[in-house]
Design a protein around this motif. Sequence first.
Motif, PDB file in Angstrom:
ATOM      1  N   ASP A 126       0.842  -1.199   0.000  1.00  0.00           N
ATOM      2  CA  ASP A 126       0.000   0.000   0.000  1.00  0.00           C
ATOM      3  C   ASP A 126       0.880   1.253   0.000  1.00  0.00           C
ATOM      4  O   ASP A 126       0.680   2.180   0.789  1.00  0.00           O
ATOM      5  CB  ASP A 126      -0.944  -0.006   1.208  1.00  0.00           C
ATOM      6  CG  ASP A 126      -2.160   0.885   0.986  1.00  0.00           C
ATOM      7  OD1 ASP A 126      -2.569   1.059  -0.175  1.00  0.00           O
ATOM      8  OD2 ASP A 126      -2.699   1.417   1.980  1.00  0.00           O
ATOM      9  N   GLU A 178      -3.012  -8.250  -2.202  1.00  0.00           N
ATOM     10  CA  GLU A 178      -2.870  -6.982  -1.485  1.00  0.00           C
ATOM     11  C   GLU A 178      -4.169  -6.208  -1.598  1.00  0.00           C
ATOM     12  O   GLU A 178      -4.805  -6.191  -2.651  1.00  0.00           O
ATOM     13  CB  GLU A 178      -1.720  -6.170  -2.088  1.00  0.00           C
ATOM     14  CG  GLU A 178      -1.438  -4.859  -1.392  1.00  0.00           C
ATOM     15  CD  GLU A 178      -0.248  -4.118  -2.003  1.00  0.00           C
ATOM     16  OE1 GLU A 178      -0.074  -2.928  -1.698  1.00  0.00           O
ATOM     17  OE2 GLU A 178       0.487  -4.739  -2.800  1.00  0.00           O
ATOM     18  N   GLY A 180      -6.228  -2.472  -0.076  1.00  0.00           N
ATOM     19  CA  GLY A 180      -6.247  -1.247   0.698  1.00  0.00           C
ATOM     20  C   GLY A 180      -7.561  -0.521   0.453  1.00  0.00           C
ATOM     21  O   GLY A 180      -8.002  -0.406  -0.694  1.00  0.00           O
ATOM     22  N   SER A 194      -5.283  -1.707   5.213  1.00  0.00           N
ATOM     23  CA  SER A 194      -4.563  -2.365   4.125  1.00  0.00           C
ATOM     24  C   SER A 194      -3.916  -3.638   4.646  1.00  0.00           C
ATOM     25  O   SER A 194      -3.617  -3.765   5.838  1.00  0.00           O
ATOM     26  CB  SER A 194      -3.507  -1.440   3.522  1.00  0.00           C
ATOM     27  OG  SER A 194      -2.629  -0.943   4.510  1.00  0.00           O
TER      28      SER A 194
END
Length: 777
Positions: A126, A178, A180, A194
Motif C-alpha cells: 500500500d 494486497e 487497501g 490495508s
Amino acid sequence: MIVTFKNTLLLATALTAANISLASARIIEEVIVTAQKTSQSLQDVPISVSAVTGDALRDANISTLSELAVQLPNVNFASEGQRNEQVYIRGFGTNPFNPSFESSVGLVQDEVFYGRAPYFSELPFDVERIEVLRGPQGTLFGKNTVAGVFSLTSRGISEDLQLYMEAGISEHGGTKFEIGAGGMVSDRVGVRVSALNARHDGQLYNYFIDRDEDSFEYSAARLKMLFLLSDNAELELTALTGATDSNFWPNQLYILGDDTREYLQDFDPNIEGDGFDYSMSANTPGTADKDTNTFAAKLSIDLTEATGAEQLDMTVVLASTDMQVTTLADLDGSPADIATIFVDDDYQQYTLEWRFSGRTGAPFGLGEGVDFVTGLYLFKSDYVFHGGFVQGEDAADFILSDDAAQLAGDLALAIPALYALTLTQRDQRYDLNFDRTSESASLFGQFTWRLTDTISVTPGLRMNRETKQADVAGTLSCESIVPVVGGLAPCTFGLVLGANTYELNDQERSVNDFSPKLSLMYAPNDEINFYSTMSVGFKSGGYNALSFSGEQLTYDDETARTIEFGSKGRFFDRSLSLNAAVFYTEFEDLQVLAFNGVFFDVRNAATAVSKGLELDWQWLSPWEAFSLSGALGLLDSYYTSYPGAPSPVADGQDAEQDLAGREVAYAPESSLTVSPKLEIPLGDNLGIQTVLDIVYNGDKYTDTDLDENTKVPANTKLNLRISLGHISRSWAVTVGMKNLTDERTLNAVTDVPFFPGTYYALQAPGREYFASLRLDI
C-alpha cells in the motif's frame, strides 16, 4: 560496457546549453518528496535522491526493496529480488551477520525511524512513494545514516472512499494478494485498512531433505485512523503488524576443495560445488521466523493563524516498535551434522520527534525569506540477543578430516588426542548472551535562506548525545560421559571455536556527536538549478555480540564527510528531466565485519573513500506512444588505510593483509538501467503498455577479504512486462517475465565455516513468469 565520467558530463552539458523547444502535449509530472522533512518538489532538494511512486512499483511487479535497488544508481543489496537486509549505498552499508552491527543506511517509514537492519526485509505494501537519499543524512535523520536513507510513505486517507486490490501469481509457487481501502467516514474521522499476503517457494531445492530452501510466507496489515480535531489540527494513528515464516538459509556450497569433497561424499555421494544449479545438500531444516509490531501517533497543528507567523506548523511523532526473530540454521551448510546455529532476538524501540517547520521573513531584511525545520528527537531501544552454536553428531569424525587439520594449524599434531577427548563428551554447545540498551537525545535544525530569487543557502546542524549500556557473556558447556581424573576436561567444541566462558557486565559508553550540513543552490529559472552540499554523518560504536573470548569486544564510532555537486533540470517544455550529481565521501574508522573462522567480528577498518557520479533521466518523446527513463551510477570506493585486514582463507588461518588502495566490497564501478516504454491506445478507454527494463551491474566483490572467488562478474538482465488496462489506471492486467534471458548469476559468495577453501553461494533468481490483476478505484 564502458561508461566514462567525461561522456556523461558532456551529455549533461549539451542538454543544459540546448536552446531547442519541442512542442509536446505531455509534460513530466512533478514529484513531491519529504527528503528534508517538509513537502517539496524533488527538483528543489539539494542532494542526490531517487523517488519511485507506488504506481511505478506496482506496474513493475516489484515486491521487495532489494528488487527495487537493482534499478537505482549506486544502490545495492546482497540479493536481487529476495528478502534481504544487506543494503549498500555508494559502496557502504549494512551486514547483519553480527547482530550488534548497526546499519549504515537508515530506514524510515511514515516518519518513524527503525533502528534494526532486519526491518529492511519487510515487504512494502500500500505504498504511496519510496525515496532513496544518497550520502550522509545525519542532520535531519540522525545517527546510522552515514551512507543514506530509505524513506517509505504509505498511502494516506483520502477525502473520498477508495479501494485498491491486487492479486498476482508467479512461477515457483508465488502468490500475492494486497488490499487497501478507506477514506473519510464522517466530517471529522477517516480510516484506511490495508493488508498483504505473499508467499513463494523459491528456486533453490535441498534434495538431501527434500524441501525448497528459499520458501517464505509474509503477512502484514496496517490500520490508519485520522481525526480532524479542528480546522488547524489533526491526529493520525497507525498500527502496523507483520509476520514472516521462511526456510533458512538459502546458500549453496560452492567451489568444493578436494579434501572437503572427499569428506562430504561419505554423507552424500552426489555432493557438488556448483553454485548455479539451484540445488543444495544440507541436513538441517533451518527456519527464520520474524514478527514485528509498530504503533505510531502523529499530531499536526497549523500554528500560523494563532502566532501571526508567515507559516508555522508543529508536528509530533510518537512511536513504538518491537521485533522478535527466531532462527535455526545449518552452520556448515552441508549434509554432515557438524554444527547448527540458533538465534533468539527481542528488540523494542521508542521514539519521539517534536519539530516545527515553516517560513519567515528574511533576517535583518536581507534576502527574500527563510524556510526552516527544527526540533527535538528522543530515542530508546532495548535489544536482547541469545544465540549460539550446538555441536552436531558428526563433529567428532570431522576432527579427523584434512579440513580440521588445516584449521588447527600448528596444533594439528594434537588432533588424535582431541578426537579421543571428543568421544568422551556430549551436549557440547556455546551460548552467547547480549543485552544492550541505547538512549539518545538530539536537537536539530536546518533552514533555507533565499538570498535572492535565484540563490539560496541551507545550513543545518544536529547535536546528539548517546549512551549505550551492555551486558555480554559467552558460556561454553559440555557433559563428560566418562569419569575424568583431576576434574573436568576442556570442552573440545571450545577448542574448535576458539571460545571460552566469560562474562562482562555493566559495560557503558557515551558519545556526543555533531552532524553539520551546508548547501548552496543557484536556480536561474524554474526549470534548472545547480547545487553543492557538504554534510557529515555519524554512526556510533558499540559492543561485539559475537565475541568468543571477551576480547575485541568494542569498536569505535564511524564518521562520514561528503561533498556533492549536482544539477536538476527540465528541458524541452518539461518533456525531459535530467538530474546529475558527483560526490566525494571520506569515511573515518569505518566499521566492517571480519570473518573469524566461524563467524563475523565487528572491527574498524581505518579510512576509506567513495567517489562517483549519479545520473537519472526521464524523456517523453515527440511520439506520444514512446518514453524512455533510466539511471546511471559510476562508483570508485576504496580503502585508503586498512592494515590488519582479513586475508582470503587460502593464505592460511588468521592471515592478514593490507587493503590500502583496494576496492570495497559491494561497490560495482558502474550500474545502468534503461527502460523504454511503449503505450498504445485501444479505443477511447483502453490502452496497452509494454516496458522493457535493461539492467546492467558491474562486477563486485562480496566479501571484505576481496578473495577472487567472491567476485561476482558483471551482468546484464532484461525484464519485460505487458499491461492492458483502463486509461484512468482504474484497472490493469499485467503479464511479464523477470530475467528474460535466464541469466545465471550469484548475489553473494562468502566463506563456509569448517571447510577452508569452500564457499557459500547465494544464487540470484533465474527467469520467472508472473501475472497480476489490479483494481484501483
